[in-house]
Design a protein around this motif. Sequence first.
Motif: not given
Length: 155
Positions: A93-103, A106-117
């Motif tokens: 986060a920047k200033g308390g607001k999320v800028v990017c994340f790693f998912q 396994d979290k949602f039983k997907s075939r790949y992990a993701t890097l999101g913004f």
Amino acid sequence: MSAKKATQKSRKSTTATKGKSKGFTDEERAAMKERAQELKAEARKADGESALLAKLAEMPKPDRVLGERVHAIVKDSAPSLSPKTWYGMPAYAKGGKVVCFFQSADKFKSRYATLGFSDEANLDEGAMWPTTFALKELNAATEAKIVALVKKAVS
């Protein structure tokens, strides 16, 4: 005038006549407030990183390895971002607001992990641009792309 009011009034007037207070100056009080804010920010950042690392530790090995490497890349390329968790995912986060994340996959039983913004990221390119990227493995080229995206996101 009552005796109590007279006593209060006399205390006030004697305090005022003694001269300058021996307490903290305005500058000293401002410096103390500033330091207190710095300590709170450091504590939040430390707590956020602990929570993030705990989430990474819970992930299955393939996702954990990717997440730990993404964490190192984000920390190195954008040290101004504060690590935290967001909806149970490692995030920054920047200033308390999320800028990017790693998912993790396994979290949602997907075939790949993701890097999101999030929409807080400065990735705008015309009328349409990607905000989430699939991660199957990391190599030098992929890591360089992540570094560039993270730096652009916080610019």
